[in-house]
Design a protein around this motif. Structure first.
Motif, mmCIF file in Angstrom:
data_model
loop_
_atom_site.group_PDB
_atom_site.id
_atom_site.type_symbol
_atom_site.label_atom_id
_atom_site.label_comp_id
_atom_site.label_asym_id
_atom_site.label_seq_id
_atom_site.Cartn_x
_atom_site.Cartn_y
_atom_site.Cartn_z
ATOM 1 N N ALA A 164 11.562 0.436 -5.348
ATOM 2 C CA ALA A 164 11.185 1.846 -5.360
ATOM 3 C C ALA A 164 11.698 2.525 -6.624
ATOM 4 C CB ALA A 164 11.743 2.541 -4.124
ATOM 5 N N GLU A 165 12.857 2.099 -7.090
ATOM 6 C CA GLU A 165 13.410 2.639 -8.337
ATOM 7 C C GLU A 165 12.524 2.267 -9.521
ATOM 8 O OE1 GLU A 165 15.946 4.941 -10.413
ATOM 9 O OE2 GLU A 165 16.221 4.571 -8.266
ATOM 10 N N ILE A 166 11.899 1.095 -9.454
ATOM 11 C CA ILE A 166 11.045 0.626 -10.550
ATOM 12 C C ILE A 166 9.640 1.217 -10.466
ATOM 13 C CG2 ILE A 166 9.910 -1.418 -11.525
ATOM 14 C CD1 ILE A 166 12.349 -3.047 -10.572
ATOM 15 N N ALA A 167 9.021 1.113 -9.291
ATOM 16 C CA ALA A 167 7.598 1.432 -9.148
ATOM 17 C C ALA A 167 7.320 2.837 -8.635
ATOM 18 C CB ALA A 167 6.932 0.411 -8.212
ATOM 19 N N ASN A 209 5.114 4.065 -3.654
ATOM 20 C CA ASN A 209 4.302 2.872 -3.925
ATOM 21 C C ASN A 209 4.824 1.619 -3.241
ATOM 22 O OD1 ASN A 209 2.475 4.180 -5.716
ATOM 23 N ND2 ASN A 209 4.024 4.107 -7.331
ATOM 24 N N VAL A 210 5.954 1.718 -2.568
ATOM 25 C CA VAL A 210 6.569 0.538 -1.946
ATOM 26 C C VAL A 210 6.405 0.593 -0.436
ATOM 27 C CG1 VAL A 210 8.693 -0.794 -1.659
ATOM 28 C CG2 VAL A 210 8.219 0.350 -3.836
ATOM 29 N N HIS A 211 5.943 -0.521 0.122
ATOM 30 C CA HIS A 211 5.770 -0.670 1.562
ATOM 31 C C HIS A 211 6.515 -1.927 1.999
ATOM 32 C CE1 HIS A 211 2.306 1.224 -0.352
ATOM 33 N NE2 HIS A 211 2.160 1.951 0.738
ATOM 34 N N GLU A 260 6.133 0.252 -13.162
ATOM 35 C CA GLU A 260 5.949 1.610 -12.665
ATOM 36 C C GLU A 260 4.502 1.805 -12.210
ATOM 37 O OE1 GLU A 260 6.468 6.258 -14.140
ATOM 38 O OE2 GLU A 260 6.970 4.588 -15.483
ATOM 39 N N GLY A 261 4.332 2.370 -11.014
ATOM 40 C CA GLY A 261 3.003 2.637 -10.483
ATOM 41 C C GLY A 261 2.385 1.502 -9.703
ATOM 42 N N HIS A 262 2.983 0.313 -9.747
ATOM 43 C CA HIS A 262 2.457 -0.805 -8.970
ATOM 44 C C HIS A 262 2.561 -0.513 -7.474
ATOM 45 C CE1 HIS A 262 2.725 -4.404 -12.000
ATOM 46 N NE2 HIS A 262 1.600 -3.718 -12.092
ATOM 47 N N SER A 263 1.545 -0.939 -6.738
ATOM 48 C CA SER A 263 1.600 -0.904 -5.272
ATOM 49 C C SER A 263 2.226 -2.216 -4.810
ATOM 50 C CB SER A 263 0.195 -0.757 -4.690
ATOM 51 O OG SER A 263 0.243 -0.766 -3.280
ATOM 52 N N ARG A 293 13.950 -3.832 -16.850
ATOM 53 C CA ARG A 293 13.581 -2.895 -15.781
ATOM 54 C C ARG A 293 14.381 -3.175 -14.509
ATOM 55 N NH1 ARG A 293 8.873 -4.644 -17.605
ATOM 56 N NH2 ARG A 293 8.570 -5.966 -15.773
ATOM 57 N N VAL A 294 14.514 -4.450 -14.170
ATOM 58 C CA VAL A 294 15.251 -4.827 -12.962
ATOM 59 C C VAL A 294 16.736 -4.512 -13.131
ATOM 60 C CG1 VAL A 294 15.893 -6.732 -11.439
ATOM 61 C CG2 VAL A 294 13.573 -6.613 -12.372
ATOM 62 N N ALA A 295 17.283 -4.811 -14.303
ATOM 63 C CA ALA A 295 18.699 -4.536 -14.555
ATOM 64 C C ALA A 295 19.008 -3.049 -14.413
ATOM 65 C CB ALA A 295 19.085 -5.036 -15.947
#
Length: 247
Positions: A95-98, A102-104, A76-79, A26-28
């Motif tokens: 942001a690309e992953i989750a 959802n990213v702050h 995906e979907g994690h806060s 996912r990170v790659a």
């Protein structure tokens, strides 16, 4: 050379067994999708595996960023909360992953907040919320968070950040002052995994201004100086702490 080709080469290098910096697919994939040059400003520097300085903040080397992101294990979907927004690159990959909304991210340096907002907007991640505040206090208005990433070192995880972790969440940060270790912690503050030695700047707290000529004290040092000063005083003088002493 085409930046997309440089980006592919960078990720291929990070996945190479010799570096062992990137293990999570996912990170790659996210690092292949997110351009670094808008955040760093120079293609030659953006895809070289070394840290660089921009406006007084350190932009992590790609291998360091990859280790942080791998350890965080965002889905995906994690806060997610990023403490130390910097130029915004790490937040963009998350942001690309989750998912962007959802990213702050928070940063104590107002100039870096403006920089991160601009970079994220220009690269299509303008939905990431970036605010100027003391990162040790987190961002309670948007908690709890499934994942918290702290891009600065402290002797122990701030209590406020642990309190803002969701059940089963994880906090990733460098632990230590001299010798630091990238550490994964659970909501109780227990170390789940110790990843590798790292060297990050200390986590700044409210009242400490980045870019000053003198070295900023860490929160632990502030407390220890105050306790020592209080022990030297008697009577009413104990109510007064000279916070500027010894800076």
């Amino acid at each position: 050379m085409d930046p997309a080709v440089l980006r592919e080469d960078m990720v291929d290098s990070l996945e190479h067994e010799a570096k062992a910096a990137l293990d999570t697919e996912r990170v790659a994939l996210a690092m292949r999708d997110v351009p670094r040059e808008p955040f760093v400003g120079d293609e030659r520097v953006a895809y070289a595996d070394r840290a660089t300085e921009i406006d007084g903040t350190t932009v992590l080397a790609p291998s360091t960023a990859a280790r942080l992101l791998d350890a965080l294990d965002a889905r995906e979907g994690h806060s997610i909360l990023v403490v130390g927004a910097g130029v915004g690159y790490t937040a963009a990959v998350l942001a690309e992953i989750a998912g962007t909304e959802n990213v702050h991210a928070v940063d104590i340096d107002r100039n870096m907040v403006y920089t991160a907002r601009r970079n994220l907007s220009e690269t299509g991640y303008g939905g990431v919320l970036v605010d100027c505040r003391d990162g040790s206090r987190g961002f309670p208005e948007y908690g709890p968070f499934d994942r918290i990433l702290v891009e600065a070192a402290a002797i122990r995880p701030p209590r406020a950040l642990l309190d803002q972790l969701a059940e089963g969440g994880r906090l990733v940060m460098p632990i230590g002052t001299g010798g630091q270790t990238l550490t994964v912690l659970d909501p109780d503050g227990a170390a789940v995994e110790r990843i590798c030695p790292v060297a990050f700047r200390p986590l700044l707290v409210e009242g400490q201004q980045p870019g000053r000529l003198e070295r900023n004290r860490t929160e632990r040092e502030e407390r220890e100086f105050a306790e020592r000063d209080a022990q030297r005083r008697t009577g009413w003088e104990r109510e007064w702490i000279d916070w500027e002493r010894g800076r």
